[in-house]
Write a protein that holds these residues in place. Structure first.
Motif, PDB file in Angstrom:
ATOM      1  N   ASP A   1       0.467  10.134 -12.077  1.00 23.01           N
ATOM      2  CA  ASP A   1       0.370   8.815 -12.724  1.00 23.01           C
ATOM      3  C   ASP A   1       0.314   7.744 -11.629  1.00 23.01           C
ATOM      4  O   ASP A   1       1.332   7.228 -11.193  1.00 23.01           O
ATOM      5  CB  ASP A   1       1.590   8.610 -13.633  1.00 23.01           C
ATOM      6  N   ILE A   2      -0.873   7.436 -11.199  1.00 25.12           N
ATOM      7  CA  ILE A   2      -1.007   6.535 -10.058  1.00 25.12           C
ATOM      8  C   ILE A   2      -0.761   5.067 -10.458  1.00 25.12           C
ATOM      9  O   ILE A   2      -0.314   4.265  -9.638  1.00 25.12           O
ATOM     10  CB  ILE A   2      -2.392   6.706  -9.382  1.00 25.12           C
TER      11      ILE A   2
ATOM     12  N   PRO B   1      -6.993   3.131  -3.013  1.00 27.67           N
ATOM     13  CA  PRO B   1      -7.098   2.037  -3.984  1.00 27.67           C
ATOM     14  C   PRO B   1      -7.249   2.578  -5.414  1.00 27.67           C
ATOM     15  O   PRO B   1      -7.559   3.760  -5.602  1.00 27.67           O
ATOM     16  CB  PRO B   1      -8.373   1.291  -3.549  1.00 27.67           C
ATOM     17  N   PRO B   2      -7.053   1.733  -6.413  1.00 22.03           N
ATOM     18  CA  PRO B   2      -7.043   2.197  -7.806  1.00 22.03           C
ATOM     19  C   PRO B   2      -8.305   2.926  -8.272  1.00 22.03           C
ATOM     20  O   PRO B   2      -8.195   3.966  -8.915  1.00 22.03           O
ATOM     21  CB  PRO B   2      -6.855   0.900  -8.607  1.00 22.03           C
ATOM     22  N   GLU B   3      -9.481   2.422  -7.929  1.00 25.94           N
ATOM     23  CA  GLU B   3     -10.705   3.029  -8.474  1.00 25.94           C
ATOM     24  C   GLU B   3     -10.868   4.507  -8.090  1.00 25.94           C
ATOM     25  O   GLU B   3     -10.999   5.359  -8.966  1.00 25.94           O
ATOM     26  CB  GLU B   3     -11.946   2.222  -8.050  1.00 25.94           C
ATOM     27  N   PRO B   4     -10.870   4.836  -6.791  1.00 24.14           N
ATOM     28  CA  PRO B   4     -10.986   6.260  -6.446  1.00 24.14           C
ATOM     29  C   PRO B   4      -9.801   7.085  -6.940  1.00 24.14           C
ATOM     30  O   PRO B   4      -9.958   8.274  -7.244  1.00 24.14           O
ATOM     31  CB  PRO B   4     -11.064   6.269  -4.919  1.00 24.14           C
ATOM     32  N   SER B   5      -8.622   6.468  -7.045  1.00 24.64           N
ATOM     33  CA  SER B   5      -7.469   7.207  -7.570  1.00 24.64           C
ATOM     34  C   SER B   5      -7.713   7.611  -9.009  1.00 24.64           C
ATOM     35  O   SER B   5      -7.419   8.744  -9.408  1.00 24.64           O
ATOM     36  CB  SER B   5      -6.204   6.341  -7.501  1.00 24.64           C
TER      37      SER B   5
ATOM     38  N   PHE C   1     -12.304   6.896   0.884  1.00 25.31           N
ATOM     39  CA  PHE C   1     -11.834   5.988  -0.171  1.00 25.31           C
ATOM     40  C   PHE C   1     -11.160   4.724   0.349  1.00 25.31           C
ATOM     41  O   PHE C   1     -11.082   3.713  -0.342  1.00 25.31           O
ATOM     42  CB  PHE C   1     -10.815   6.700  -1.080  1.00 25.31           C
ATOM     43  N   GLY C   2     -10.614   4.769   1.554  1.00 25.43           N
ATOM     44  CA  GLY C   2      -9.834   3.638   2.067  1.00 25.43           C
ATOM     45  C   GLY C   2      -8.387   3.719   1.612  1.00 25.43           C
ATOM     46  O   GLY C   2      -7.996   4.640   0.904  1.00 25.43           O
ATOM     47  N   GLU C   3      -7.581   2.744   2.046  1.00 24.71           N
ATOM     48  CA  GLU C   3      -6.169   2.739   1.703  1.00 24.71           C
ATOM     49  C   GLU C   3      -5.816   1.482   0.914  1.00 24.71           C
ATOM     50  O   GLU C   3      -6.392   0.432   1.134  1.00 24.71           O
ATOM     51  CB  GLU C   3      -5.310   2.778   2.979  1.00 24.71           C
ATOM     52  N   TYR C   4      -4.830   1.615   0.044  1.00 30.20           N
ATOM     53  CA  TYR C   4      -4.398   0.471  -0.756  1.00 30.20           C
ATOM     54  C   TYR C   4      -3.404  -0.377   0.033  1.00 30.20           C
ATOM     55  O   TYR C   4      -2.621   0.146   0.816  1.00 30.20           O
ATOM     56  CB  TYR C   4      -3.739   0.968  -2.045  1.00 30.20           C
TER      57      TYR C   4
ATOM     58  N   ALA D   1      -0.146  10.436  -5.842  1.00 27.13           N
ATOM     59  CA  ALA D   1      -1.381  10.146  -5.100  1.00 27.13           C
ATOM     60  C   ALA D   1      -2.115  11.422  -4.672  1.00 27.13           C
ATOM     61  O   ALA D   1      -3.318  11.531  -4.875  1.00 27.13           O
ATOM     62  CB  ALA D   1      -1.072   9.239  -3.917  1.00 27.13           C
ATOM     63  N   PRO D   2      -1.408  12.414  -4.099  1.00 27.38           N
ATOM     64  CA  PRO D   2      -2.131  13.646  -3.719  1.00 27.38           C
ATOM     65  C   PRO D   2      -2.021  14.755  -4.766  1.00 27.38           C
ATOM     66  O   PRO D   2      -2.098  15.928  -4.440  1.00 27.38           O
ATOM     67  CB  PRO D   2      -1.416  14.062  -2.427  1.00 27.38           C
TER      68      PRO D   2
END
Lengths: 137, 319, 553
Positions: free
Chosen positions: C193-194, C207-211, C544-547, C163-164
Motif C-alpha cells: 500500500d504505497i 514517485p507515485p505514478e510508477p509505484s 523511475f526516479g526517487e520521491y 515500496a519493494p
C-alpha cells in the motif's frame, strides 16, 4: 527589528525509518517555545545531518531514531562533529531506545540528553533552556 | 574572536561562514566589524532571487538549479527564508528538505533563516548573509523568499536576476496576482506545467508583458518547468544566463549595482540615525509629556517633533 | 417505533435531563481518543431513521455492517497472526516455527529497514540497521532459509512490505516453487500500500505514478497466477500511528482503497477481477466504542461505494475484509506491564468489530523488539478473548446499541465529508501533492500531545498515577555481529551465482521498466537467478526516479 539571539535546533531523522510523528511534534513544540528549528527531512545519513548542523550553525542537534540503529548513529554523529571541529554542538535524541543503551550513550558522551516515548515536550524545552543558559548569558 | 571569524570566512571555512551569518543575524556587537572587513572581498557573486507564493515549488526549483549550476562547476550559496511566527518568535525552517542531496557537496552552502519580525520582508540580515557568502567565494548565491508580503518586491533590491514562480494550480488567473510582483520579474517560471491550465497561465503572462509596453529593455522570459521530472530546468538555467549576459553587455549590471550601493549607504545612515534618535527618546519624560499634550490637543505632532529634535545629540551615530 | 412512543421518549428524556443537570459532573472533557465529544446518554432519538434492512441487515448481507460472513466467529475464529521477524532469516525461521507450535495460525513477516527501503545489507545506507526492526532479506537464498521446513501450501503468510513489495512477493513465489508448490496454491497478503507511505509511514522509494504501475502489475499477475493472494492490504494502521484521529484513519484508508480501484480500472482491468483480492488493515486504538463503530462503518461505506460508484457485480468485491493490529502508539514505556491491559481492551474492540485477523502487541514493544515471553502473553490475550470471554458466541453483539449505532452513523458522515474534500483537490494523489493528509495528521498529532500536556487527557503512568520504577532489563538484543554476517552472506551469493545471466535479466527488467509491459515476470526471472533486492530496486530507481517529501509540520 527583533533580531535577538535565538536558540537554533536541528531536528533530524537519521537512518531509514520514516516514523516522523515524534520529530514533528517536537519541532512544533520547540517553535512554539520561540526557537528556530531546522528540519532536514527523512532518511538522512549521519554525514548529511552533521553538514546541515554546521551550515545552519545550530546550538544543538535533536535526533529521532526508531529503527534500533541508535548505538551506531549517535556515536557516528559525535565522531563527525568532532572531525569538523563542531563538538560544541550538543546532541539530544529520542525514540525507541532501551534503558541500557540510553545509559551507555549518555555515559560515553554520545548524547547529552535522551527522551523516550511518553516524554512531555515541556521537559525537552526545559532541558534545552537549562543547557543553553551559559551560552545565552 | 571576530578576527578568527573573518579570517575563516575568507578562507571558506564552513563553520566560520555559518558563525558569521549567525552573529550578523543576532545583531551581535561584532556585526559591523565583520561586514566592513569582508566588504573588500565581495562583489564577485551573481545573486539570483526566487520568489512566488508558498507551495509554488520554489525549494524544488532551487534544488534543480543547484544541480545545473554545479554541473557547470560553479560554487553556490543558498539562503532560504521561512516565516517567523509573530506570536512565539519561533520558526520551522524546512526548505532544506528539498536540497539535502547537495548537503555533502563542499561547494554548496545552504542556510535557512527566519524572517524574525522584519515585517515579512527580506530582512537586512538576509542581504548581509549574501555578503558573507560572497566573501566566502561563492560564484552564485540564490535567495529563496518566504513568498508572502513585502519580500516578493524587496528581492529586486538584492538580486541581479529575479525569478517569479507561478503555477497553473487553482485556476488563478495571472490578473489576480498581486500588482507589483509581475513587474519585478526578469524570468517567469510556470512550474507544475503538467497541470491543466499551464498554457493559459503562460499566455496570460505573455499578454500582460505585451500590454506593459516596451518600457524595459529586457523582455522577461517565460519558462515552463516540471520539477518532478526535471523538464524545463535547462531552459530556466539558460534564461538566467541570458539575462546575466544582457545585464553585463548593456552595462545595466554596473548601473544596478551602483544604485544598490547608493541605497545601501542611505539605508545605513537612516538606520543609524533612527536608532540613535530612538535610544534617546524612548522612555524619556519629555517624550511622554509631549505625547500627552498632543492627546489633549495642547500641542501638535509637528511642533513636538521639532522640539524633540533640537535636543537630540546626533554625534553618537557618527562613531 | 411509533410516533407516540418517540414522543414519550422525548418527554422522558427532558425529565431525565432536568434531573441529571442537578448533579455535578466530573471536570473531565468527555471525548474520545480522537477528541470527539461524547454525550452523557444515547436514546432512540439518536438512532431515528436507521433502517435495519438498508443500514444493518444480517451478517454476510449487503451492506455488511454486521460482518462479512454469515456465521462469523461461530464458523471460524479470526486468524491469530503475530507480526514477527528479526535479525537473520535463520533466527526468524526459528521464531516462526515456535509461534506455529504455540497455536498461531498464520505467519506475518516483519522486514528490517534496509529491506523495506530496497537496500542490500552491505549498502552504506544500511549501516547499523541490518536485522534491527525485522528480518534482513537480500536474495532468494535468505527467503529459502526464512521458510525452510515450513510448507507454504499449508500456511498463509502476510508480508509487511510496500515500496519493494513486487520483489519480496516474487521471492516468496520463487521459494514456493523451490519447495515444489505451485503459485496457484499460495495464500497470503503483501501490504503493498504505497499511498499510505506518502501519507503517513514514509517508507517510499519511487514517485507515485510508477509505484501505482507496479501495484496494477501485481493485480494483473495475481489474477492469472496467484489467485488466492491478497494483493494489497490497504492500511489505516500507520495513518493512525502517525497521529490521525479515528475518522481520519477510516476516511484516508478508504480513499486510498478507492484510488487503487480507480488505478486498476484505468489500467484496463475489470473491477471484479481484482477487487475481491483487496483487503484492509486497521488500527485498534484504546477508545473501545469509537473503534467498533469505525470497523462497522468501514464495511458499510466500502460496500455501498463499490456497488454504486464502481459498479462491482461480484459480491466478494463488496466485502471489506480486514486485519487489525492493536495500537503501538497507545503503549507506554512507563509501567510497561500496563500495556498488556491496554492491548487486551484494544483486541476485544477489534473482535467485537468483526476483524478477520489480529495481531496483539507485546508489552515491551515500545522499548525494543519483543521477547518470547512478551509475545506469548500477547498471543494468549487473543486466545483468552476467543475461548473464555464468550464474545465469540454471537455475531455483532453491539448492534442496536443506541450509542454504537449513532457513532457508526457519525463515522460514516464524517468520512463522506473527507471524501468531498479529497475530491475537491482532484483525488488522492493530488491531495498528497498538496500535503493535505500530511497536514491533517500532523495537526491531530500535535493537538493530542497538547491535550496530554495540559492534562485534558490522562495517560496512566505517564501524566498521572506515576510511580518511580526501575526500567525492565529483560529486553531482546540484536547482536551487532549479525550485520557483518548478513553482509558476508549477500556477498557470497553474488560470488556464487551466474553473474552473466543475472546481469542480462536485470537489463531486461530495465528495458521493460521504460515500457508499459507487466514487470512481475521479469522480476521473478531476476530473483530466480539470485539477483538481490537492492540490485533490482536500483535498476527501477534509475528508471523511475526517487520521491521527495514535502515539508509539512
Amino acid at each position: 527589528m527583533n533580531t535577538a539571539r535565538k536558540i537554533r535546533v536541528l531536528v533530524a531523522k537519521p537512518g531509514l525509518d520514516g516514523h516522523d510523528r515524534g520529530a514533528k511534534v517536537v519541532a512544533r513544540a520547540l517553535r512554539d517555545a520561540g526557537m528556530e528549528v531546522v528540519y532536514t527531512g527523512l532518511h538522512q545519513t549521519p554525514e548529511q545531518v552533521v553538514e546541515a548542523a554546521i551550515q545552519e550553525d545550530v546550538d544543538m542537534v535533536g535526533l529521532s531514531i526508531l529503527s534500533g540503529a541508535h548505538l551506531t548513529i549517535f556515536p557516528r554523529i559525535c565522531e563527525l562533529l568532532k572531525e569538523n571541529g563542531a563538538e560544541d554542538i550538543m546532541v539530544m535524541g529520542g525514540g525507541i531506545i532501551p534503558d541500557d543503551d540510553m545509559q551507555e550513550l549518555l555515559a560515553n558522551g554520545h548524547a547529552q540528553a535522551l527522551f523516550t516515548p511518553g516524554t512531555v515536550t515541556a521537559d525537552i524545552i526545559n532541558w534545552i533552556h537549562e543547557a543553553m543558559k551559559d551560552r545565552l548569558s | 574572536m571576530y578576527d578568527k571569524v573573518i579570517e575563516g570566512v575568507l578562507n571558506k571555512d564552513r563553520r566560520m561562514v555559518a558563525r558569521a551569518i549567525s552573529l550578523i543575524e543576532n545583531n551581535d556587537n561584532g556585526r559591523t566589524k565583520i561586514l566592513s572587513e569582508i566588504y573588500p572581498h565581495t562583489g564577485n557573486a551573481y545573486v539570483i532571487g526566487i520568489t512566488g507564493a508558498p507551495g509554488a515549488g520554489k525549494s524544488s526549483l532551487v534544488d534543480c538549479l543547484l544541480s545545473t549550476l554545479r554541473q557547470q562547476g560553479l560554487s553556490v550559496g543558498v539562503i532560504a527564508v521561512d516565516p517567523t511566527s509573530p506570536f512565539t518568535g519561533g520558526a520551522i525552517l524546512g526548505d532544506r528538505i528539498r536540497m539535502q542531496e547537495h548537503a555533502l557537496d563542499k561547494e554548496v552552502f545552504i542556510r535557512s533563516m527566519g524572517t524574525r519580525g522584519s515585517l515579512g520582508g527580506l530582512s537586512r540580515a538576509t542581504k548581509e548573509a549574501v555578503q558573507v557568502l560572497d566573501a566566502a567565494g561563492k560564484d552564485v548565491i540564490i535567495i529563496e523568499t518566504v513568498g508572502v508580503g513585502q519580500s516578493e518586491v524587496d528581492i529586486i533590491k538584492y538580486a541581479d536576476t529575479t525569478i517569479v514562480v507561478l503555477t497553473p494550480a487553482g485556476g488563478d488567473s495571472v490578473q489576480t496576482i498581486k500588482a507589483g510582483i509581475m513587474e519585478i520579474a526578469d524570468i517567469f517560471i510556470v512550474n507544475k506545467s503538467d497541470l491543466p491550465g499551464a498554457d493559459r497561465t503562460a499566455s496570460e503572462i505573455s499578454m500582460m508583458l505585451d500590454l506593459g509596453g516596451s518600457l524595459r529593455e529586457w523582455r522577461p522570459s517565460i519558462v515552463r518547468t516540471i520539477t518532478l521530472d526535471g523538464s524545463g530546468i535547462t531552459d530556466m538555467h539558460k534564461a538566467i544566463f541570458e539575462h546575466r549576459d544582457f545585464l553585463e553587455n548593456s552595462g545595466h549590471l554596473q548601473k544596478v549595482r551602483k544604485e544598490r550601493i547608493r541605497r545601501d549607504i542611505i539605508d545605513l545612515i537612516e538606520y543609524r540615525i533612527k536608532s540613535t534618535v530612538w535610544e534617546q527618546i524612548s522612555g524619556s519624560e519629555e517624550f511622554d509629556l509631549l505625547t500627552n499634550q498632543i492627546m489633549s490637543r495642547e500641542t501638535d505632532p509637528y511642533t513636538a517633533a521639532a522640539q524633540i529634535l533640537t535636543g537630540i545629540n546626533l554625534d553618537k551615530c557618527k562613531v | 417505533m411509533s410516533h407516540d412512543d418517540m414522543d414519550k421518549i422525548r418527554q422522558g428524556k427532558k425529565e431525565w435531563e432536568e434531573c441529571s443537570s442537578n448533579v455535578k459532573e466530573r471536570p473531565n472533557k468527555f471525548m474520545t481518543v480522537s477528541s470527539v465529544p461524547i454525550k452523557a446518554l444515547y436514546t432512540p432519538e439518536d438512532t431515528e431513521g436507521i433502517s435495519f434492512q438498508d443500514d444493518l441487515n444480517f451478517p454476510g448481507y449487503y451492506p455488511y455492517t454486521r460482518g462479512v460472513q454469515p456465521n462469523m466467529y461461530r464458523g471460524r475464529l479470526w486468524t491469530m497472526r503475530q507480526f514477527a521477524g528479526f535479525a537473520t532469516a535463520k533466527e526468524s525461521n526459528e521464531r516462526y516455527k515456535y509461534l506455529l507450535s504455540q497455536g498461531q495460525t498464520g505467519l506475518s513477516v516483519a522486514f528490517d529497514m534496509p529491506t523495506i527501503m530496497g537496500y542490500d545489507s552491505d549498502h552504506p545506507r544500511s549501516f547499523g540497521e541490518v536485522g534491527r526492526v525485522g528480518v534482513a532479506i537480500d536474495s532468494l537464498d535468505d527467503m529459502e532459509t526464512l521458510f525452510s521446513d515450513i510448507p507454504l501450501d499449508r500456511i498463509t503468510t502476510s508480508m509487511t512490505i510496500n515500496a519493494p513489495a513486487a520483489v519480496l512477493w516474487c521471492l516468496y513465489i520463487a521459494t514456493a516453487e523451490k519447495q515444489g508448490i505451485s503459485s496457484h496454491k499460495l495464500g497470503g497478503t503483501i501490504q503493498n500500500d504505497i499511498l499510505k507511505e506518502y501519507i503517513a509511514q514514509k517508507s517510499w522509494i519511487f514517485p507515485p505514478e510508477p509505484s501505482l504501475r507496479l501495484i496494477t502489475d501485481i493485480f494483473a499477475f495475481s489474477s492469472q497466477h496467484v489467485p488466492k493472494w491478497n494483493t494489497v492490504s490497504i492500511s489505516g494502521y500507520h495513518i493512525r500511528e502517525a497521529g490521525s484521529t479515528a475518522v481520519q484513519e477510516l476516511a484516508f484508508t478508504l480513499a486510498d482503497g478507492f484510488a487503487y480501484v480507480e488505478a486498476g480500472i484505468k489500467a484496463g482491468l475489470d473491477v471484479d477481477s481484482f477487487a475481491p483480492r483487496l483487503s484492509f488493515f486497521f488500527n485498534a486504538h484504546i477508545d473501545f466504542f469509537e473503534e467498533i463503530a469505525k470497523y462497522r462503518a468501514a464495511r458499510r461505506i466500502w460496500a455501498k461505494r463499490m456497488k454504486e460508484k464502481y459498479g462491482a457485480k461480484d459480491e466478494r468485491s463488496l466485502l471489506l475484509r480486514f486485519h487489525t493490529q492493536t495500537a503501538g502508539c497507545s503503549l507506554t514505556a512507563q509501567q510497561p506491564e500496563n500495556n498488556i491491559v491496554r492491548t487486551a481492551y484494544e483486541a476485544l474492540g477489534a473482535v467485537l468489530g468483526g476483524t478477520q485477523s489480529l495481531h496483539t502487541n507485546s508489552m515491551d514493544e515500545v522499548m525494543a523488539l519483543p521477547t518470547e515471553k512478551a509475545v506469548r502473553i500477547a498471543l494468549r490475550t487473543q486466545q483468552i478473548i476467543a475461548e473464555e470471554t464468550g464474545v465469540a458466541n454471537t455475531i455483532d453483539p453491539l448492534a442496536g446499541s443506541y450509542f454504537v449505532e449513532a457513532l457508526t452513523n457519525q463515522m460514516e458522515q464524517e468520512t463522506e465529508k473527507y471524501f468531498e474534500r479529497i475530491d475537491h483537490f482532484g483525488g488522492v494523489l493530488a491531495a498528497i501533492d498538496e500535503g493535505f493528509f500530511q497536514q491533517e495528521i500532523a495537526d491531530a498529532a500535535y493537538r493530542y500531545q497538547r491535550e496530554i500536556e495540559k492534562k485534558e487527557r490522562i495517560i496512566v503512568g505517564v501524566n498521572d498515577y506515576v510511580t518511580q520504577e526501575k526500567p525492565p532489563v529483560d529486553l531482546l538484543k540484536i547482536d551487532p555481529q549479525i550485520e557483518e554476517e548478513q553482509k558476508q552472506r549477500v556477498r557470497s551469493v553474488r560470488e556464487k551465482r551466474d553473474n552473466i545471466v543475472c546481469t542480462n535479466r536485470l537489463e531486461a527488467l530495465r528495458k521493460a521498466a521504460g515500457t508499459t509491459e507487466n514487470l512481475i515476470p521479469l522480476i521473478l526471472d531476476a530473483v530466480k537467478v539470485y539477483a538481490t533486492e537492492g540490485e533490482i530496486i536500483q535498476v527501477l530507481r534509475e528508471v523511475f526516479g526517487e520521491y521527495k517529501e514535502k515539508p509539512i509540520f
